[in-house]
Design a protein around this motif. Sequence first.
Motif: not given
Length: 118
Positions: A102-105
């Motif tokens: 979920k931290n991948t942008k």
Amino acid sequence: MIETIIISISIILIMIGALISAVAAIGLLRLEDVYSRAHAAGKASTLGAMSLLFGAFLYFIVKDGYTNMQLIIGIIFVLITGPLSSHMIMKAAYNIKTPYSKNTKLDEIKDDLKDKKL
């Protein structure tokens, strides 16, 4: 005198390789998704294993006076297969649409593969 210096350098390389391999193992345990884990395994493990093997190679040259061909083959094998295998793991995970953390942008691969067939 020179023998002591080269043996010291080989011991330092072995210790650095062991430390880098330990950091890679911690990265495999702590990172969130397959992409980050493959990156840790491909980069840090390759550098750690090559440092260990090169340190042992230097030690055997100085201490025993012979060149160990198995260590040279091991260094070349790790140099080729480490990054290649992590790249193929990440490519296979991307092709089967393994979710990111979920931290991948940003997904830079999607733009590169837009015009190519998978």
